[in-house]
Design a protein around this motif. Structure first.
Motif, PDB file in Angstrom:
ATOM      1  N   VAL A  93      -3.087  10.067   5.766  1.00 51.00           N
ATOM      2  CA  VAL A  93      -2.556   9.395   4.807  1.00 51.00           C
ATOM      3  C   VAL A  93      -0.903   9.488   4.850  1.00 51.00           C
ATOM      4  CG1 VAL A  93      -2.697   9.449   2.037  1.00 51.00           C
ATOM      5  CG2 VAL A  93      -4.773  10.454   3.476  1.00 51.00           C
ATOM      6  N   TYR A  94      -0.700   8.342   4.532  1.00 46.12           N
ATOM      7  CA  TYR A  94       0.891   8.077   4.693  1.00 46.12           C
ATOM      8  C   TYR A  94       1.361   7.595   3.351  1.00 46.12           C
ATOM      9  CZ  TYR A  94       0.009   7.870   9.800  1.00 46.12           C
ATOM     10  OH  TYR A  94      -0.194   8.182  10.918  1.00 46.12           O
ATOM     11  N   TYR A  95       2.554   8.047   2.926  1.00 46.04           N
ATOM     12  CA  TYR A  95       3.329   7.709   1.720  1.00 46.04           C
ATOM     13  C   TYR A  95       4.342   6.692   2.282  1.00 46.04           C
ATOM     14  CZ  TYR A  95       1.264  11.040  -1.540  1.00 46.04           C
ATOM     15  OH  TYR A  95       0.379  11.790  -2.209  1.00 46.04           O
ATOM     16  N   SER A  96       4.252   5.493   2.034  1.00 44.52           N
ATOM     17  CA  SER A  96       5.162   4.624   2.614  1.00 44.52           C
ATOM     18  C   SER A  96       6.041   4.092   1.834  1.00 44.52           C
ATOM     19  CB  SER A  96       4.245   3.270   3.155  1.00 44.52           C
ATOM     20  OG  SER A  96       5.451   2.175   3.574  1.00 44.52           O
ATOM     21  N   PRO A  97       7.502   3.782   2.046  1.00 41.57           N
ATOM     22  CA  PRO A  97       8.480   3.408   1.247  1.00 41.57           C
ATOM     23  C   PRO A  97       8.372   1.970   1.052  1.00 41.57           C
ATOM     24  CG  PRO A  97       9.512   3.629   3.481  1.00 41.57           C
ATOM     25  CD  PRO A  97       7.991   4.072   3.421  1.00 41.57           C
ATOM     26  N   ILE A  98       7.424   1.156   1.540  1.00 37.08           N
ATOM     27  CA  ILE A  98       6.934  -0.383   1.607  1.00 37.08           C
ATOM     28  C   ILE A  98       6.056  -0.698   0.529  1.00 37.08           C
ATOM     29  CG2 ILE A  98       6.740  -2.448   2.679  1.00 37.08           C
ATOM     30  CD1 ILE A  98       7.726  -1.125   5.218  1.00 37.08           C
TER      31      ILE A  98
END
Length: 82
Positions: free
Chosen positions: A62-67
């Protein structure tokens, strides 16, 4: 095909399961539990140092993305329809 999630992180489009706006963590009890379990399993990765805007779920992490989720969805849609 690959999708750029921000920073230096790129994933295979075939690994992608879902892209969510980060607000889902606050509004959904199930998503909170899901992310909590992923944290316990050490399957969460924060990309870059900018403010996180979206949550990207893949087969392994699971990734937390700034986009933003809308931008990521457009990128994924373009790859999957070509």
């Amino acid at each position: 095909m690959f999708i750029h999630l921000g920073g230096e992180k790129i994933i295979r489009a075939s690994e992608l399961i879902a892209i969510f706006d980060l607000s889902i963590e606050k509004s959904s009890k199930i998503s909170k539990q899901f992310v909590s379990q992923a944290n316990k399993d050490k399957r969460v990765e924060v990309i870059g140092e900018e403010e996180c805007k979206s949550l990207v779920v893949t087969q392994s992490k699971v990734y937390y993305s700034p986009i933003s989720s809308s931008t990521l969805k457009k990128r994924a849609h373009q790859l999957l329809t070509n």
